[in-house]
Design a protein around this motif. Sequence first.
Motif, PDB file in Angstrom:
ATOM      1  N   ALA A 113     -37.292  22.483  -9.692  1.00  0.00           N
ATOM      2  CA  ALA A 113     -37.649  22.573 -10.497  1.00  0.00           C
ATOM      3  C   ALA A 113     -37.379  23.633 -11.744  1.00  0.00           C
ATOM      4  O   ALA A 113     -36.311  24.415 -11.805  1.00  0.00           O
ATOM      5  CB  ALA A 113     -38.783  23.659 -10.009  1.00  0.00           C
ATOM      6  N   ALA A 114     -37.782  23.100 -12.812  1.00  0.00           N
ATOM      7  CA  ALA A 114     -36.994  23.403 -13.787  1.00  0.00           C
ATOM      8  C   ALA A 114     -38.589  23.488 -15.236  1.00  0.00           C
ATOM      9  O   ALA A 114     -38.777  22.404 -15.592  1.00  0.00           O
ATOM     10  CB  ALA A 114     -36.108  22.962 -14.510  1.00  0.00           C
ATOM     11  N   LEU A 115     -38.529  24.566 -16.527  1.00  0.00           N
ATOM     12  CA  LEU A 115     -38.981  24.411 -17.520  1.00  0.00           C
ATOM     13  C   LEU A 115     -38.234  24.071 -18.255  1.00  0.00           C
ATOM     14  O   LEU A 115     -37.418  25.031 -18.785  1.00  0.00           O
ATOM     15  CB  LEU A 115     -40.170  25.251 -17.178  1.00  0.00           C
ATOM     16  N   TRP A 116     -38.765  23.236 -19.901  1.00  0.00           N
ATOM     17  CA  TRP A 116     -37.877  23.029 -20.649  1.00  0.00           C
ATOM     18  C   TRP A 116     -38.601  23.951 -21.827  1.00  0.00           C
ATOM     19  O   TRP A 116     -39.744  22.962 -21.898  1.00  0.00           O
ATOM     20  CB  TRP A 116     -37.400  21.978 -20.925  1.00  0.00           C
ATOM     21  N   ARG A 117     -38.776  24.979 -22.895  1.00  0.00           N
ATOM     22  CA  ARG A 117     -39.700  25.059 -23.669  1.00  0.00           C
ATOM     23  C   ARG A 117     -39.232  24.629 -25.286  1.00  0.00           C
ATOM     24  O   ARG A 117     -38.424  24.515 -25.544  1.00  0.00           O
ATOM     25  CB  ARG A 117     -39.778  26.942 -24.003  1.00  0.00           C
ATOM     26  N   TYR A 118     -40.467  23.760 -25.632  1.00  0.00           N
ATOM     27  CA  TYR A 118     -40.475  23.313 -26.646  1.00  0.00           C
ATOM     28  C   TYR A 118     -40.429  23.426 -27.708  1.00  0.00           C
ATOM     29  O   TYR A 118     -38.597  23.252 -28.425  1.00  0.00           O
ATOM     30  CB  TYR A 118     -41.819  22.172 -26.940  1.00  0.00           C
ATOM     31  N   GLU A 119     -40.750  24.823 -27.960  1.00  0.00           N
ATOM     32  CA  GLU A 119     -40.288  26.141 -29.187  1.00  0.00           C
ATOM     33  C   GLU A 119     -38.779  26.305 -28.878  1.00  0.00           C
ATOM     34  O   GLU A 119     -38.455  26.763 -29.906  1.00  0.00           O
ATOM     35  CB  GLU A 119     -40.375  27.367 -28.959  1.00  0.00           C
ATOM     36  N   ASP A 120     -37.611  25.763 -27.638  1.00  0.00           N
ATOM     37  CA  ASP A 120     -35.978  26.526 -27.866  1.00  0.00           C
ATOM     38  C   ASP A 120     -36.026  25.097 -28.061  1.00  0.00           C
ATOM     39  O   ASP A 120     -34.858  25.402 -28.386  1.00  0.00           O
ATOM     40  CB  ASP A 120     -36.458  27.039 -26.295  1.00  0.00           C
ATOM     41  N   ILE A 121     -35.693  24.611 -27.738  1.00  0.00           N
ATOM     42  CA  ILE A 121     -36.010  22.560 -28.024  1.00  0.00           C
ATOM     43  C   ILE A 121     -35.513  22.680 -29.410  1.00  0.00           C
ATOM     44  O   ILE A 121     -34.760  21.907 -29.633  1.00  0.00           O
ATOM     45  CB  ILE A 121     -36.292  21.932 -26.767  1.00  0.00           C
ATOM     46  N   LEU A 122     -36.610  22.566 -30.643  1.00  0.00           N
ATOM     47  CA  LEU A 122     -36.641  22.107 -31.586  1.00  0.00           C
ATOM     48  C   LEU A 122     -35.962  22.020 -32.212  1.00  0.00           C
ATOM     49  O   LEU A 122     -35.298  21.606 -33.670  1.00  0.00           O
ATOM     50  CB  LEU A 122     -38.199  22.285 -31.197  1.00  0.00           C
ATOM     51  N   PRO A 123     -35.210  23.566 -32.416  1.00  0.00           N
ATOM     52  CA  PRO A 123     -34.451  23.584 -33.504  1.00  0.00           C
ATOM     53  C   PRO A 123     -33.373  22.939 -33.416  1.00  0.00           C
ATOM     54  O   PRO A 123     -32.533  22.346 -34.292  1.00  0.00           O
ATOM     55  CB  PRO A 123     -34.584  25.437 -32.983  1.00  0.00           C
ATOM     56  N   HIS A 124     -32.883  22.600 -31.818  1.00  0.00           N
ATOM     57  CA  HIS A 124     -32.140  22.436 -31.881  1.00  0.00           C
ATOM     58  C   HIS A 124     -32.107  20.889 -31.645  1.00  0.00           C
ATOM     59  O   HIS A 124     -31.496  19.561 -32.300  1.00  0.00           O
ATOM     60  CB  HIS A 124     -31.303  22.124 -30.348  1.00  0.00           C
ATOM     61  N   LEU A 125     -33.161  20.527 -31.474  1.00  0.00           N
ATOM     62  CA  LEU A 125     -33.640  18.789 -32.517  1.00  0.00           C
ATOM     63  C   LEU A 125     -33.752  18.574 -34.024  1.00  0.00           C
ATOM     64  O   LEU A 125     -33.204  17.663 -34.498  1.00  0.00           O
ATOM     65  CB  LEU A 125     -34.738  18.431 -32.346  1.00  0.00           C
ATOM     66  N   LYS A 126     -33.805  19.804 -34.374  1.00  0.00           N
ATOM     67  CA  LYS A 126     -33.679  19.320 -35.793  1.00  0.00           C
ATOM     68  C   LYS A 126     -32.311  19.676 -36.527  1.00  0.00           C
ATOM     69  O   LYS A 126     -32.071  18.808 -37.674  1.00  0.00           O
ATOM     70  CB  LYS A 126     -34.552  20.356 -36.836  1.00  0.00           C
ATOM     71  N   ARG A 127     -31.066  20.131 -35.647  1.00  0.00           N
ATOM     72  CA  ARG A 127     -30.188  20.138 -36.178  1.00  0.00           C
ATOM     73  C   ARG A 127     -29.442  19.153 -36.043  1.00  0.00           C
ATOM     74  O   ARG A 127     -28.235  19.390 -36.446  1.00  0.00           O
ATOM     75  CB  ARG A 127     -29.385  21.412 -35.641  1.00  0.00           C
ATOM     76  N   SER A 128     -29.848  18.667 -34.709  1.00  0.00           N
ATOM     77  CA  SER A 128     -29.033  17.322 -34.279  1.00  0.00           C
ATOM     78  C   SER A 128     -29.689  15.845 -35.577  1.00  0.00           C
ATOM     79  O   SER A 128     -28.680  15.315 -35.758  1.00  0.00           O
ATOM     80  CB  SER A 128     -29.751  16.865 -33.062  1.00  0.00           C
ATOM     81  N   GLY A 129     -30.628  16.183 -36.121  1.00  0.00           N
ATOM     82  CA  GLY A 129     -31.099  15.176 -37.030  1.00  0.00           C
ATOM     83  C   GLY A 129     -30.316  15.402 -38.706  1.00  0.00           C
ATOM     84  O   GLY A 129     -29.533  14.501 -39.586  1.00  0.00           O
TER      85      GLY A 129
END
Length: 349
Positions: free
Chosen positions: A42-58
């Motif tokens: 079981a695991a959870l991915w917090r969107y607020e933690d992922i979003l900065p990395h998504l933006k950086r990938s863009g």
Amino acid sequence: MTNDLQDARRALYEDMRALHLSPLWESLHTLVPRQPAPDYEAALWRYEDILPHLKRSGEVISAEEAVRRVLVLENPRMPGSASITTSLYAGLQLILPGEIAPAHRHTQSALRFIVQGKGAYTAVDGERTMMHPGDFILTPSWTWHDHGNPGIDGVSEPVVWLDGLDIPLTRFFNGGFAENGDSAVQPIARPEGRSLAAYGYNMAPVRQLHQRSSSPIFNYPYERSREALETLRRQQEIDAWVGVKLRYVNPLNGGAPMPTIGACMQLLPAGFRGLPHRSTDGTVYSVVEGHGVATIGGRRFDFAPRDTFVVPSWSTLALDAAEDVVLFSFSDRPVMQAIGLLREELLPQ
């Protein structure tokens, strides 16, 4: 056991190894366990933690260069596997205004669940549909598909969606094939909304037979799903384990939208304290609305809108909601049903 017997066994195993033989009795309990023992957790991915990395990938790679700009949600117990369960893949994809994710097709079945943003489209086998948060969109096996973000009604913003694919399952069967399109954007052969009009109102064309095993509808709009949940919340008793939960169906046969992936949407009313339940299909959840708690196998996970969490096979799940919560989920349930391995259990408090 005597030393002589131990030595004789070791000698036997060593001699068998050269012939690529192994003794079943040494691994029987692992191969045939008393209950499922998944190799993931079981695991959870917090969107607020992922979003900065998504933006950086863009900022560092374009959608066309990446083909698909996705951050894979990799299960903590399976590093390097590009898998969220042993049969499913999940990732968050970003497409920026003005970008195109080029056309391709593959034997892996895929879904898109729109997490944030407006103005993007996906095109599937000659028909486009605009994406809105909460929409459930199919790209079935071996269908041409591309994505673009031209904006809509003057709105031009980044769009993020959750990808769900049966990549690990396809890999297990060695059935993976892919093909790139001749151009970035596929030709559009049908007007937007045609598939929904033809098959989405409890009717179907009398002289047109849908040939695929997947649903002829490829966009299930959130507006309609949410309305159905709200109506049932008012008109029926709330299920003590799952609240109000509906599964998406292929309207032609009542089965899952795709042969290998099933999907559901559910509403947990404010104050809901769900009883524990479990099933053999490993399930991925995306939080659409509200804050709550998922207790998975005794572990507590506090979730917020746009978070993603995974519930392993045969792990108990209990859901609590301090406010109205809406959850989208997908799993390998159709496969488990087809091969007779689906098992569910509703547990008392």
